[in-house]
Each structure stands twice: as C-alpha cells, then as structure tokens.
Scaffold this motif. Structure first.
Motif, PDB file in Angstrom:
ATOM      1  N   GLY A 118       5.328  -0.100 -13.030  1.00 34.09           N
ATOM      2  CA  GLY A 118       5.776  -1.375 -13.605  1.00 34.09           C
ATOM      3  C   GLY A 118       7.282  -1.446 -13.795  1.00 34.09           C
ATOM      4  O   GLY A 118       7.778  -2.241 -14.603  1.00 34.09           O
ATOM      5  N   LYS A 119       8.012  -0.650 -13.021  1.00 34.88           N
ATOM      6  CA  LYS A 119       9.469  -0.578 -13.187  1.00 34.88           C
ATOM      7  C   LYS A 119      10.163  -1.909 -12.909  1.00 34.88           C
ATOM      8  O   LYS A 119      10.946  -2.376 -13.732  1.00 34.88           O
ATOM      9  CB  LYS A 119      10.009   0.468 -12.203  1.00 34.88           C
ATOM     10  CG  LYS A 119      11.010   1.382 -12.808  1.00 34.88           C
ATOM     11  CD  LYS A 119      11.417   2.520 -11.894  1.00 34.88           C
ATOM     12  CE  LYS A 119      10.449   2.956 -10.844  1.00 34.88           C
ATOM     13  NZ  LYS A 119      10.464   2.228  -9.605  1.00 34.88           N
ATOM     14  N   THR A 120       9.857  -2.484 -11.746  1.00 37.14           N
ATOM     15  CA  THR A 120      10.551  -3.713 -11.351  1.00 37.14           C
ATOM     16  C   THR A 120      10.245  -4.847 -12.339  1.00 37.14           C
ATOM     17  O   THR A 120      11.134  -5.571 -12.777  1.00 37.14           O
ATOM     18  CB  THR A 120      10.157  -4.093  -9.910  1.00 37.14           C
ATOM     19  OG1 THR A 120      10.467  -2.960  -9.083  1.00 37.14           O
ATOM     20  CG2 THR A 120      10.908  -5.299  -9.407  1.00 37.14           C
ATOM     21  N   THR A 121       8.974  -4.956 -12.690  1.00 41.95           N
ATOM     22  CA  THR A 121       8.574  -5.993 -13.655  1.00 41.95           C
ATOM     23  C   THR A 121       9.309  -5.762 -14.985  1.00 41.95           C
ATOM     24  O   THR A 121       9.821  -6.696 -15.601  1.00 41.95           O
ATOM     25  CB  THR A 121       7.044  -5.895 -13.916  1.00 41.95           C
ATOM     26  OG1 THR A 121       6.381  -5.849 -12.662  1.00 41.95           O
ATOM     27  CG2 THR A 121       6.536  -7.046 -14.743  1.00 41.95           C
ATOM     28  N   THR A 122       9.361  -4.497 -15.415  1.00 39.32           N
ATOM     29  CA  THR A 122       9.979  -4.170 -16.699  1.00 39.32           C
ATOM     30  C   THR A 122      11.484  -4.448 -16.690  1.00 39.32           C
ATOM     31  O   THR A 122      12.040  -4.889 -17.707  1.00 39.32           O
ATOM     32  CB  THR A 122       9.695  -2.685 -17.060  1.00 39.32           C
ATOM     33  OG1 THR A 122       8.275  -2.504 -17.076  1.00 39.32           O
ATOM     34  CG2 THR A 122      10.259  -2.314 -18.412  1.00 39.32           C
ATOM     35  N   PHE A 145      13.455   2.207  -0.711  1.00 37.88           N
ATOM     36  CA  PHE A 145      12.313   2.952  -0.178  1.00 37.88           C
ATOM     37  C   PHE A 145      11.123   2.035   0.082  1.00 37.88           C
ATOM     38  O   PHE A 145      10.486   2.084   1.118  1.00 37.88           O
ATOM     39  CB  PHE A 145      11.919   4.050  -1.175  1.00 37.88           C
ATOM     40  CG  PHE A 145      10.789   4.905  -0.697  1.00 37.88           C
ATOM     41  CD1 PHE A 145      11.000   5.890   0.260  1.00 37.88           C
ATOM     42  CD2 PHE A 145       9.498   4.727  -1.195  1.00 37.88           C
ATOM     43  CE1 PHE A 145       9.949   6.685   0.713  1.00 37.88           C
ATOM     44  CE2 PHE A 145       8.449   5.513  -0.752  1.00 37.88           C
ATOM     45  CZ  PHE A 145       8.684   6.492   0.207  1.00 37.88           C
ATOM     46  N   ARG A 146      10.853   1.185  -0.885  1.00 38.92           N
ATOM     47  CA  ARG A 146       9.674   0.314  -0.767  1.00 38.92           C
ATOM     48  C   ARG A 146      10.060  -1.008  -0.097  1.00 38.92           C
ATOM     49  O   ARG A 146      10.934  -1.720  -0.575  1.00 38.92           O
ATOM     50  CB  ARG A 146       9.117   0.042  -2.174  1.00 38.92           C
ATOM     51  CG  ARG A 146       7.832  -0.762  -2.186  1.00 38.92           C
ATOM     52  CD  ARG A 146       7.152  -0.639  -3.526  1.00 38.92           C
ATOM     53  NE  ARG A 146       7.994  -1.076  -4.631  1.00 38.92           N
ATOM     54  CZ  ARG A 146       7.912  -2.280  -5.193  1.00 38.92           C
ATOM     55  NH1 ARG A 146       7.056  -3.176  -4.741  1.00 38.92           N
ATOM     56  NH2 ARG A 146       8.688  -2.596  -6.200  1.00 38.92           N
ATOM     57  N   ALA A 147       9.370  -1.298   1.016  1.00 43.53           N
ATOM     58  CA  ALA A 147       9.623  -2.560   1.701  1.00 43.53           C
ATOM     59  C   ALA A 147       9.237  -3.674   0.739  1.00 43.53           C
ATOM     60  O   ALA A 147       8.205  -3.618   0.097  1.00 43.53           O
ATOM     61  CB  ALA A 147       8.775  -2.630   2.960  1.00 43.53           C
TER      62      ALA A 147
HETATM   63  P1  GDP Z   1       7.002  -0.606  -9.768  1.00 45.34           P
HETATM   64  O1  GDP Z   1       6.441  -0.136  -8.458  1.00 45.34           O
HETATM   65  O2  GDP Z   1       7.079   0.519 -10.764  1.00 45.34           O
HETATM   66  O3  GDP Z   1       8.280  -1.353  -9.652  1.00 45.34           O
HETATM   67  O4  GDP Z   1       5.906  -1.586 -10.399  1.00 45.34           O
HETATM   68  P2  GDP Z   1       5.831  -3.185 -10.451  1.00 45.34           P
HETATM   69  O5  GDP Z   1       6.824  -3.742 -11.389  1.00 45.34           O
HETATM   70  O6  GDP Z   1       5.807  -3.729  -9.058  1.00 45.34           O
HETATM   71  O7  GDP Z   1       4.399  -3.366 -11.146  1.00 45.34           O
HETATM   72  C1  GDP Z   1       3.192  -2.916 -10.566  1.00 45.34           C
HETATM   73  C2  GDP Z   1       2.066  -3.816 -11.066  1.00 45.34           C
HETATM   74  O8  GDP Z   1       1.893  -3.623 -12.462  1.00 45.34           O
HETATM   75  C3  GDP Z   1       2.348  -5.291 -10.861  1.00 45.34           C
HETATM   76  O9  GDP Z   1       1.158  -5.918 -10.454  1.00 45.34           O
HETATM   77  C4  GDP Z   1       2.778  -5.770 -12.248  1.00 45.34           C
HETATM   78  O10 GDP Z   1       2.488  -7.133 -12.466  1.00 45.34           O
HETATM   79  C5  GDP Z   1       1.916  -4.885 -13.126  1.00 45.34           C
HETATM   80  N1  GDP Z   1       2.477  -4.678 -14.469  1.00 45.34           N
HETATM   81  C6  GDP Z   1       3.703  -4.234 -14.839  1.00 45.34           C
HETATM   82  N2  GDP Z   1       3.819  -4.157 -16.178  1.00 45.34           N
HETATM   83  C7  GDP Z   1       2.624  -4.554 -16.696  1.00 45.34           C
HETATM   84  C8  GDP Z   1       2.102  -4.686 -18.026  1.00 45.34           C
HETATM   85  O11 GDP Z   1       2.733  -4.399 -19.046  1.00 45.34           O
HETATM   86  N3  GDP Z   1       0.811  -5.137 -18.118  1.00 45.34           N
HETATM   87  C9  GDP Z   1       0.058  -5.447 -17.016  1.00 45.34           C
HETATM   88  N4  GDP Z   1      -1.183  -5.875 -17.208  1.00 45.34           N
HETATM   89  N5  GDP Z   1       0.506  -5.327 -15.768  1.00 45.34           N
HETATM   90  C10 GDP Z   1       1.775  -4.890 -15.600  1.00 45.34           C
END
Ligand code: GDP
Length: 301
Positions: A118-122, A145-147
């Motif tokens: 959830g890095k990008t979302t966070t 790294f990730r497309a």
């Molecule tokens: P990254 O690969 O670490 O950058 O992860 P992403 O930000 O792409 O998140 C991976 C998935 O986790 C996505 O579908 C997000 O919507 C979901 N996600 C991230 N944070 C949360 C959270 O706090 N709660 C829920 N339910 N989903 C989350």
C-alpha cells in the motif's frame, strides 16, 4: 475492523475481573492474565512480547494482591486494570518521538516497503493529510521497477490535486528521486514524498536501491509501509528493512480488513520504531493518526 476480535477478548477478560467477588492471585493469574495472553497470541503478537507483558503485569499487581484488606477490592481491581492498560500501551509505544514536518522548509519523506503493501496509496494519503494542514505537498515516483507505477501516482496525485514528478523514460530510480527532490526543493515545496519501488520479497537489489535513494535524497524521515495482514512475518520483514533503510516511522495499512494486526505490534518492538498512521481503507482520506494511549483505550472500549 481489524483487532476488533482482540479488543472483544480483552474486554471480556476485564469484565470477568470486574464481576469477580474476590480478586486473588488465582483469579488474576489463572483467569485474567491467561485470557489476555491467549488473546494476544491469537492476534499474532510475538510470544516473547506476550511473556514480558505477563511478567510485568504480575510484578505490578503483586503488592495489591498481597494486601488482605477486603475493603480495598475496588482499588485492587483498578490497579490491575491500570497495569494491563499501561503494559498494552507499552507494547505499541517504543518511546521514540517520530519526525514532525515543519512549515517553511522542505521535509523529505521516503516510503519503503514490499510491493502491494500500500505504499503508493499511502504516499498520496500522506500528501492529502499534510496538504489539509497547510503544507505545500508533492510526490516523487521513484518506482521504475513496476510497470504502471508512475501512472498510478499520476492518477492518484491528480485526483488529490497534489503535484507529482516521475518519468516514463528514465530507468534509474536514484536519478529520478534526486531530480524530483531537487526540483521541488527549488520550488519551495514543504512536504516532498518519495515513493520507492517494492518487490515481492526482501531481495538484496531492493535494499541496495533503497540505500542509494536514501543517500541521494537524504530524507528527514523514512517510513516503512507495512500491510496489517502479514501477521507474524511483520517482525522479520521490518527487521530486514530496518537494517538496510533505517526507517524512523511505520504506517500500518489495511487495518480495515480482516487481518489480526498483532504482527504490526511486534514490528514496533522489533525495530523500536513508532507507528504514526494507520491505513483504514482505499480512499485518500482513509488515514488515521496513531497514538499509543488513545489506541489502547479504544481497543479496551
Ligand atoms: P504498493 O505496491 O505498495 O505501492 O501498493 P498500492 O498502493 O498499489 O496498494 C495495493 C492495494 O492495496 C491497492 O489495491 C490499494 O487500494 C490497497 N490499499 C492500500 N492501503 C489500503 C488500506 O489501508 N486499506 C485497504 N482496504 N486497502 C488498501
């Protein structure tokens, strides 16, 4: 809600204590403490941490249990309640103050963690959080790294009306991070969030890349983004990241899911690093500030 199960079990143990006509060593040790330790273990909290908590509570309540004054039953119960509350707070409080961004200067925050945590979302949630508090915020996408990583940042940052930087052609994440941070510093941004790439496992390449980005952008705070659902694995994962990226704060994501959450608690103790926020959903506003005292008080209802 994650940890609801743990909260319910802790509550039930404490209510039994309240109802007990006499509070003696048997009630506390065989009943209450046994139930509490079982609940923590079931929630994936590390076994050594649970054993320490048990020992500490026992030591704290011993003088009260040894008193034979029956009139002090209520007082005795209060002492036991307080000891349990304080030791639970201790579990999630490493006693370290996290970095706090300051206005009128650039604050560089770097996010690290495995892919999918959830890095990008966070990163976007954090930008929204600080933006609401009057900081000029932006995001640098150093995930080559990730497309599709840059597209994801672009989409969420655009939605959140947050400035962003990244590249479709540059393949060196260190160069992107350095350029993005330099550009935003020049433009007087106050919170500059650097999103780095994650991998599925803790590979040496990932750690090497993190170290290089860290050396290039010199973050004021590095944050480990940890998925609540990884359970016991959180401890080893956080230790491995700590050795390479020396993060100063943790954000636990997906606390709205069905994960037990105890692993994240163990990560705090394993790395002596505070949790600063909890991710509680997929929307950009779903980020709760974390503080040990209110968290445990809420858990205990
Ligand atoms: P990254 O690969 O670490 O950058 O992860 P992403 O930000 O792409 O998140 C991976 C998935 O986790 C996505 O579908 C997000 O919507 C979901 N996600 C991230 N944070 C949360 C959270 O706090 N709660 C829920 N339910 N989903 C989350």
């Amino acid at each position: 809600m994650v940890l609801a199960d743990l909260g319910r079990k802790l509550n039930s143990a404490l209510s039994q204590l309240n109802r007990a006509p006499v509070v003696d060593e048997k009630v506390v040790l065989d009943g209450l403490l046994k139930e509490i330790t079982n609940a923590l273990l079931e929630a994936d909290v590390n076994v050594k941490l649970v054993a320490t908590l048990r020992k500490q509570v026992k030591a704290k309540v011993k003088p009260a249990l040894e008193s034979t004054d029956k009139a002090k039953e209520v007082q005795r119960k209060n002492i036991i309640h307080r000891a349990i509350h304080d030791e639970l707070v201790h579990l999630v409080d490493p006693g370290v103050e996290p970095y706090k961004p300051k206005k009128g200067q650039p604050n560089v925050i770097m996010a690290v963690g495995l892919q999918g945590n959830g890095k990008t979302t966070t990163c976007t949630k954090l930008a929204v959080h600080y933006q609401k508090r009057g900081f000029k915020c932006c995001i640098v996408c150093a995930d080559t790294f990730r497309a599709g990583a840059f597209d994801q940042t672009r989409q969420s940052a655009t939605k959140a009306k947050v400035h962003f930087y990244g590249s479709y052609t540059e393949t060196d994440p260190v160069a992107i991070a350095a350029e993005g941070v330099a550009k935003f510093k020049k433009e007087r941004f106050e919170v500059i969030i650097v999103d780095t790439s994650g991998r599925h496992r803790q590979e040496s390449e990932l750690f090497e890349e993190m170290k290089q980005i860290q050396a290039a952008v010199k973050p004021d705070m590095t944050i480990l983004v940890l998925d609540a659902s990884i359970g016991q694995a959180a401890e080893a994962q956080s230790r491995a990241f700590k050795e390479s990226a020396d993060f100063g704060a943790i954000i636990v994501t997906k606390m709205d899911g069905h994960a037990k959450g105890g692993g994240a608690i163990s990560a705090v103790a394993a790395t002596k690093t505070p949790i600063i926020f909890l991710g509680v959903g997929e929307h950009l506003g779903d980020l709760d500030r974390f503080a040990p005292q209110p968290f445990i008080s809420q858990l205990l209802g």
